[in-house]
Design an enzyme around this catalytic site. Structure first.
Site, PDB file in Angstrom:
ATOM      1  N   LYS A 212       0.823  -1.222   0.000  1.00 33.50           N
ATOM      2  CA  LYS A 212       0.000   0.000   0.000  1.00 33.50           C
ATOM      3  C   LYS A 212       0.852   1.264   0.000  1.00 33.50           C
ATOM      4  O   LYS A 212       1.533   1.568   0.983  1.00 33.50           O
ATOM      5  CB  LYS A 212      -0.930   0.033   1.212  1.00 33.50           C
TER       6      LYS A 212
ATOM      7  N   GLU B 210      10.245   1.640  10.206  1.00 34.47           N
ATOM      8  CA  GLU B 210      11.238   2.686   9.937  1.00 34.47           C
ATOM      9  C   GLU B 210      10.507   3.988  10.174  1.00 34.47           C
ATOM     10  O   GLU B 210       9.642   4.366   9.393  1.00 34.47           O
ATOM     11  CB  GLU B 210      11.742   2.529   8.496  1.00 34.47           C
TER      12      GLU B 210
ATOM     13  N   CYS C 177      13.204  11.305   6.662  1.00 35.94           N
ATOM     14  CA  CYS C 177      13.307  10.805   8.042  1.00 35.94           C
ATOM     15  C   CYS C 177      14.677  11.101   8.650  1.00 35.94           C
ATOM     16  O   CYS C 177      14.785  11.271   9.852  1.00 35.94           O
ATOM     17  CB  CYS C 177      12.965   9.326   8.088  1.00 35.94           C
TER      18      CYS C 177
ATOM     19  N   GLU D   7       9.286  15.474  15.882  1.00 39.09           N
ATOM     20  CA  GLU D   7       9.653  15.532  14.470  1.00 39.09           C
ATOM     21  C   GLU D   7       8.674  16.474  13.750  1.00 39.09           C
ATOM     22  O   GLU D   7       7.464  16.284  13.800  1.00 39.09           O
ATOM     23  CB  GLU D   7       9.572  14.149  13.839  1.00 39.09           C
TER      24      GLU D   7
HETATM   25  P1  ADP Z   1       3.332  10.477   7.408  1.00 38.69           P
HETATM   26  O1  ADP Z   1       3.267  11.024   8.802  1.00 38.69           O
HETATM   27  O2  ADP Z   1       4.658  10.408   6.817  1.00 38.69           O
HETATM   28  O3  ADP Z   1       2.186  10.929   6.555  1.00 38.69           O
HETATM   29  P2  ADP Z   1       1.983   8.182   8.136  1.00 38.69           P
HETATM   30  O4  ADP Z   1       2.668   7.459   9.210  1.00 38.69           O
HETATM   31  O5  ADP Z   1       0.759   8.956   8.432  1.00 38.69           O
HETATM   32  O6  ADP Z   1       3.107   9.013   7.508  1.00 38.69           O
HETATM   33  O7  ADP Z   1       1.637   7.254   6.903  1.00 38.69           O
HETATM   34  C1  ADP Z   1       2.551   6.423   6.259  1.00 38.69           C
HETATM   35  C2  ADP Z   1       1.795   5.284   5.626  1.00 38.69           C
HETATM   36  O8  ADP Z   1       1.053   4.605   6.624  1.00 38.69           O
HETATM   37  C3  ADP Z   1       0.766   5.702   4.587  1.00 38.69           C
HETATM   38  O9  ADP Z   1       0.729   4.714   3.563  1.00 38.69           O
HETATM   39  C4  ADP Z   1      -0.530   5.691   5.351  1.00 38.69           C
HETATM   40  O10 ADP Z   1      -1.672   5.471   4.546  1.00 38.69           O
HETATM   41  C5  ADP Z   1      -0.312   4.501   6.266  1.00 38.69           C
HETATM   42  N1  ADP Z   1      -1.124   4.508   7.486  1.00 38.69           N
HETATM   43  C6  ADP Z   1      -1.631   5.579   8.134  1.00 38.69           C
HETATM   44  N2  ADP Z   1      -2.360   5.170   9.193  1.00 38.69           N
HETATM   45  C7  ADP Z   1      -2.298   3.823   9.228  1.00 38.69           C
HETATM   46  C8  ADP Z   1      -2.817   2.808  10.091  1.00 38.69           C
HETATM   47  N3  ADP Z   1      -3.577   3.103  11.133  1.00 38.69           N
HETATM   48  N4  ADP Z   1      -2.532   1.521   9.814  1.00 38.69           N
HETATM   49  C9  ADP Z   1      -1.750   1.198   8.768  1.00 38.69           C
HETATM   50  N5  ADP Z   1      -1.244   2.096   7.916  1.00 38.69           N
HETATM   51  C10 ADP Z   1      -1.495   3.390   8.136  1.00 38.69           C
END
Ligand code: ADP
Length: 488
Positions: A186, A261, A295, A392
């Protein structure tokens, strides 16, 4: 195919993907306009994708291919990425707003992930143990032939962030494929474009149907369904620490293994004996490139007092020099933040810091134009009670503080819940290596920043992650170890 023609086919494919959830709008962060709208695939699509992955794994169409056959297909994927590099770079640069040059320069490394891990396909092996054992409750010694097997996990879930769409996809897909796993994949909902093309290339190269299953949807829907799924054996995730913790909680149902990560608040120490010109340039690039959306960005700079003013001025000059703009704007060096949400978040940290007494040396505001651009920002007079100093930000915001000696520098550098990267700029060789030990981070760079190689393990200490990517550790992450005992 031209980039424009590819874009159209990618957009058509994305909009045609079936879904049961909400509509998701993909926004161009430079124009703030919609590029395309697609439907969240929903939880049912995750179930179906996991079932396909499981069936393909059990059928052994990929996992049981000889290593050299998997390697050959992975080389083909790499060649196809090279062949389509222009188109992929255009997709990522349109989707994230990063300069086309930056997206283009990153592509050879993406292809190389598949070549590097293709090499590992034929080198997956366990160990043999020549053991004489009395067992647990006997006094009769018997000869054993004992060995370990390295076996692919089975169905793994790969979840990527938006900050480097194609890079993050390749970094996870290549070792997972090399190990023989089947997978559901995904991309971030903000940046699904290049994943559509990569998925196509992976299948064109000959990866059998069912092994790689792309899912396009939100994190809280599709992502959460992957991490909670009982048939997913392992999840590999790159993203924020906050979501990393959610993933750990969601994975408890089947105690799936998790590789994370996550974020960082990486320190950069600049000593008075360093090559200051280089240190100033790289410390600036290390936070302002890609508008701080990396990151490993060095968001906390500590400078030895004697050269503090000079370095602060140098980094501020660089902040003013970095030309922000869209991918096709002349001379642009860095793009916007990815979304309105990120803009609000980054400005929130800056405004809160200002109200608490942080001094803005330069920047501190968004640009007066369309797009989610924040002027590279240098702050000083900050302290450890401020959120902007602890958390961050994931934006082009750096704090610069003075230190007097090694102990103080190390204490300030390590005073964080994160531990992704740390940098030391010094020409004192012994000090440099002492710092290599004392700095609490998964990666320590000495007299360099923003370095990477496929062969070198990368992972976070503390709340910056679990496990490693890249190198041998990177493929081991997708293999489990079985011990086999045979009594002779
Ligand atoms: P950022 O803060 O860099 O936007 P996120 O941690 O929000 O990163 O998201 C990184 C990835 O994790 C994206 O593909 C997002 O759709 C997915 N994601 C966000 N929330 C969840 C969750 N509860 N479970 C699994 N994947 C998630």
């Amino acid at each position: 195919m031209t980039s424009t023609a590819t874009l159209q086919t990618v957009l058509d494919e994305l909009t045609a993907r079936p879904g049961t959830g909400e509509k998701i709008s993909v926004i161009n962060p430079v124009t703030e306009e919609q590029i395309v709208e697609f439907t969240d695939c929903g939880a049912q699509a995750v179930d179906e994708a996991v079932a396909r992955a499981k069936a393909s794994f059990e059928a052994g169409v990929w996992s049981e291919l000889p290593g050299r056959a998997r390697a050959k297909i992975m080389w083909k994927i790499a060649d196809l990425i090279d062949e389509h590099a222009d188109e992929i770079a255009h997709l990522d640069s349109l989707n994230t707003g990063m300069p086309l040059m930056q997206a283009t320069l990153g592509l050879p490394n993406c292809a190389e992930f598949f070549r590097y891990y293709a090499g590992w396909c034929t080198k997956i092996s366990g160990n043999a143990y020549d053991v004489k054992t009395a067992g647990i409750a006997t006094d009769t010694w018997v000869d054993m032939h004992t060995y370990t097997l390295k076996e692919p996990y089975g169905v793994v879930g790969l979840i990527f962030p938006w900050n480097g769409p194609i890079f993050n996809a390749c970094a996870k897909l290549a070792p997972a494929l090399a190990a023989g796993c089947s997978m559901v994949v995904k991309p971030a909902e903000e940046t699904p474009l290049s994943a559509i093309l990569l998925n196509r290339l992976i299948h064109e190269a000959g990866v059998p149907e069912g092994v790689v299953n792309l899912l396009t949807g939100y994190g809280h829907t599709a992502g959460a369904a992957i991490t909670a799924h009982p048939d997913v054996e392992k999840v590999a995730f790159t993203g924020s620490t906050e979501i990393g913790k959610e993933i750990v909680r969601a994975s408890a149902g089947n105690l799936k293994k998790v590789m994370l990560e996550l974020g960082g608040k990486s320190p950069v120490l600049i000593y008075d004996d360093a090559d200051l010109q280089k240190a100033i340039f790289m410390a600036s690039m290390g936070i302002f490139v890609h508008s701080g959306q990396g990151c490993v960005c060095g968001s906390r700079v500590f400078v030895q007092r004697g050269v503090y003013d000079e370095v602060l001025e140098g980094i501020s000059n660089m902040a003013n020099f970095v030309k922000l703009g869209g991918p096709d704007e002349e001379g642009c060096m860095s793009g916007p933040l990815i979304s309105q949400k990120q803009l609000t978040r980054v400005m929130g940290y800056i405004d809160e810091g200002k109200s608490e007494g942080a001094e803005v040396v330069t920047g501190g505001h968004r640009l007066d134009r369309k797009g989610y651009f924040v002027h590279p920002t240098v702050l000083t007079n900050v302290n450890r009670d401020m959120r902007l100093y602890q958390e961050e930000i994931f934006g082009p915001v750096v704090t610069v503080l003075p230190f007097d000696d090694d102990d103080e520098a190390v204490a300030m550098a390590n005073d964080t819940t994160y531990g992704l990267a740390a940098t030391a700029w010094t020409n004192d060789l012994s000090r440099a290596h002492r710092l290599g030990k004392r700095l609490q981070a998964g990666t320590v760079t000495i007299n360099c920043q923003l370095v990477f190689d496929h062969a070198v393990p990368f992972g976070g200490y503390r709340q910056s992650g679990w496990g490693h990517e890249f190198g041998q550790e990177g493929i081991d992450a997708y293999l489990k170890t079985k011990s086999v005992w045979a009594q002779l």
